[in-house]
Design an enzyme around this catalytic site. Structure first.
Site, short mmCIF file in Angstrom:
data_model
loop_
_atom_site.label_atom_id
_atom_site.label_comp_id
_atom_site.label_asym_id
_atom_site.label_seq_id
_atom_site.Cartn_x
_atom_site.Cartn_y
_atom_site.Cartn_z
N ASP A 26 5.89 7.91 -12.58
CA ASP A 26 4.44 7.77 -12.74
C ASP A 26 3.89 7.31 -11.39
O ASP A 26 4.12 6.18 -10.96
CB ASP A 26 4.15 6.75 -13.85
CG ASP A 26 2.65 6.58 -14.12
OD1 ASP A 26 1.84 6.87 -13.21
OD2 ASP A 26 2.30 6.15 -15.23
N ARG A 76 -7.37 27.47 -23.76
CA ARG A 76 -6.33 26.44 -23.92
C ARG A 76 -5.10 26.81 -23.09
O ARG A 76 -4.44 25.95 -22.52
CB ARG A 76 -5.96 26.25 -25.40
CG ARG A 76 -4.77 25.32 -25.57
CD ARG A 76 -4.53 24.77 -26.99
NE ARG A 76 -4.96 25.61 -28.07
CZ ARG A 76 -4.34 26.73 -28.48
NH1 ARG A 76 -3.24 27.14 -27.87
NH2 ARG A 76 -4.82 27.44 -29.48
N TYR A 104 3.33 0.84 -18.01
CA TYR A 104 1.92 0.80 -18.41
C TYR A 104 1.79 0.51 -19.91
O TYR A 104 2.53 1.09 -20.72
CB TYR A 104 1.27 2.15 -18.06
CG TYR A 104 -0.12 2.32 -18.57
CD1 TYR A 104 -1.17 1.59 -18.04
CD2 TYR A 104 -0.39 3.21 -19.60
CE1 TYR A 104 -2.46 1.74 -18.53
CE2 TYR A 104 -1.68 3.37 -20.10
CZ TYR A 104 -2.71 2.63 -19.55
OH TYR A 104 -3.97 2.78 -20.04
N LYS A 141 -7.59 7.83 -12.38
CA LYS A 141 -7.58 6.72 -11.43
C LYS A 141 -7.91 7.22 -10.02
O LYS A 141 -8.99 7.71 -9.80
CB LYS A 141 -6.23 6.00 -11.52
CG LYS A 141 -5.75 5.75 -12.97
CD LYS A 141 -6.61 4.80 -13.75
CE LYS A 141 -6.32 4.74 -15.26
NZ LYS A 141 -4.94 4.50 -15.65
C1 LIG Z 1 -4.13 4.60 -16.80
C2 LIG Z 1 -2.67 4.81 -16.67
C3 LIG Z 1 -1.98 5.67 -17.53
C4 LIG Z 1 -2.64 6.36 -18.69
O1 LIG Z 1 -3.56 7.31 -18.29
P1 LIG Z 1 -4.88 7.71 -19.12
O2 LIG Z 1 -5.55 8.70 -18.23
O3 LIG Z 1 -5.67 6.46 -19.35
O4 LIG Z 1 -4.40 8.30 -20.41
C5 LIG Z 1 -0.62 5.85 -17.30
N1 LIG Z 1 0.03 5.21 -16.30
C6 LIG Z 1 -0.62 4.37 -15.46
C7 LIG Z 1 0.15 3.69 -14.37
C8 LIG Z 1 -1.98 4.13 -15.62
O5 LIG Z 1 -2.59 3.27 -14.80
#
Ligand SMILES: *Cc1c(COP(=O)(O)O)cnc(C)c1O
Length: 386
Positions: free
Chosen positions: A171, A46, A98, A196
């Site tokens: 982000d 961890r 988001y 993503k």
């Molecule tokens: C998908 C997404 C998240 C969240 O991420 P997860 O891996 O699904 O927890 C946060 N910000 C954006 C812009 C996203 O597209």
């Protein structure tokens, strides 16, 4: 070294024990010690795991960060950042954040006494300061934003945040470090859903935070082991493998995204296309300045919610699914899918909005698929004929 080279080599030396060219999946929870406290840098998985360390170093290098921390999901990274904030302090976010982040702020942290202010994208560049004060710990930006592809000026947001002693978090999920590097533009933390573009193959869920701030890095490292939102070694390995092809994938995503946006902008059934690469985008100039190219996410408005819901079910290549950033093209209806949790927010996703994650298939096949699905969508009634 250049971005493409670092994506393949940073943090990824051949395995010292065997010469394996690819970082092994260290599927182990603990590490043997020679004597109490005498070990090779790892004691419990961890706290740290060599596969995860390789990912953290590689991704930090791509973001121009001295410190990188990997998490079990993008929201795992987000909730860890929320632990830098104390109850009573305020977080100022871009309004069309988001959906999962909004669900977290509004339904998890707000009931605990945290305060949130959501600033419309149009106000961000020139009027952010009027929403800030000494109580603000964090300013949270998504650019381009999900699902409206709003773009904000990262440098301006950093200056405004720093003027009140707040940290700017960006982000960077939609752009990826190939297209945009927020730390260089003044952000204190860059956060990703590695699910993503970074993973890139729709086969893993993960998150990441990068920073050049020693104090924040030390605190986040402590929170990473103390809160425990860490990725396993196989998931770390999948993201690491995805990174190696990030540059070539992003180039194709951008090329296809540009073609799809241009096609949709000409289509009579489409009301409006939201894509930072179009001259019609309100912040096209800012996007040109702070991004290398404009990415593979394209949103557009149809005549009505009914049209949008029907259309997203008609494409064949664009599969109807949540998520984005994989090699395969996806289509979705944000108001009922990814952003259903913002339905009661003042900035709910428009009901007639469709979001595309344009993949790296052949451009001609993608355009043909959209053409066919839109052919059954009635052309919008223009004001002239109404
Ligand atoms: C998908 C997404 C998240 C969240 O991420 P997860 O891996 O699904 O927890 C946060 N910000 C954006 C812009 C996203 O597209």
């Amino acid at each position: 070294m250049e971005f493409e080279t670092r994506a393949i080599h940073a943090g990824q030396e051949p395995d010292p024990a065997t010469g394996a060219i690819i970082t092994p999946i260290y599927q182990t929870s603990t590490f043997v010690q020679e004597a109490v406290g005498v070990h090779k840098g790892y004691d419990y998985a961890r706290v740290a795991n060599p596969t995860r360390t390789a990912l953290e170093e590689a991704l930090a290098s791509l973001e121009g960060a001295t410190h990188g921390l990997a998490y079990g999901s993008g929201l795992g990274a987000t909730t860890t950042i929320m632990h830098l904030v104390d109850p009573g302090q305020r977080v100022v976010l871009i309004a069309d954040v988001y959906g999962g982040v909004y669900r977290m702020t509004s339904q998890v942290y707000e009931p605990k006494g945290y305060h949130f202010t959501y600033v419309p994208a149009e106000e961000f560049d020139d009027n952010l300061s009027s929403y800030l004060g000494d109580d603000v710990a964090v300013v949270w930006v998504e650019t381009p934003s999900n699902p409206l592809l709003n773009v904000v000026d990262i440098r301006k947001a950093a200056d405004a945040a720093h003027a009140v002693g707040a940290a700017l978090v960006v982000d960077n999920t939609f752009a990826s470090p190939y297209l945009q590097q927020p730390l260089e533009l003044g952000a204190d933390l860059v956060v990703h859903s590695t699910t993503k573009y970074l993973g890139g193959h729709s086969d893993v869920v993960g998150g990441f935070i990068g920073t050049n701030d020693e104090g924040l890095a030390e605190r986040l490292r402590f929170l990473q082991k103390s809160l425990g939102a860490v990725p396993g070694p196989f998931d770390s390995w999948l993201v690491l493998r995805g990174l190696k092809t990030l540059a070539v994938r992003m180039r194709q995503h951008c090329e296809n995204g540009r073609a799809v946006a241009a096609f949709l902008e000409e289509h009579p059934a489409v009301e409006r296309v939201l894509y930072p690469g179009l001259a019609s985008h309100p912040n096209h100039e800012v996007a040109r300045r702070q991004m290398r190219d404009f990415g593979g996410m394209v949103s557009f408005l149809l005549e009505s919610e009914e049209e949008a819901v029907a259309m997203v079910a008609r494409t064949k290549l664009f599969q109807l699914a949540e998520s984005l950033g994989g090699v395969e093209s996806l289509i979705e209806h944000p108001a009922r899918m990814t952003h259903a949790s913002t339905a009661d927010a003042p900035f709910a996703a428009p009901r007639n909005l469709v979001r595309l994650s344009v993949g790296i298939e052949a451009e001609s096949d993608l355009l043909a698929d959209l053409e066919l699905a839109l052919a059954q969508t009635p052309a919008r009634v223009t004001s002239a004929s109404a």
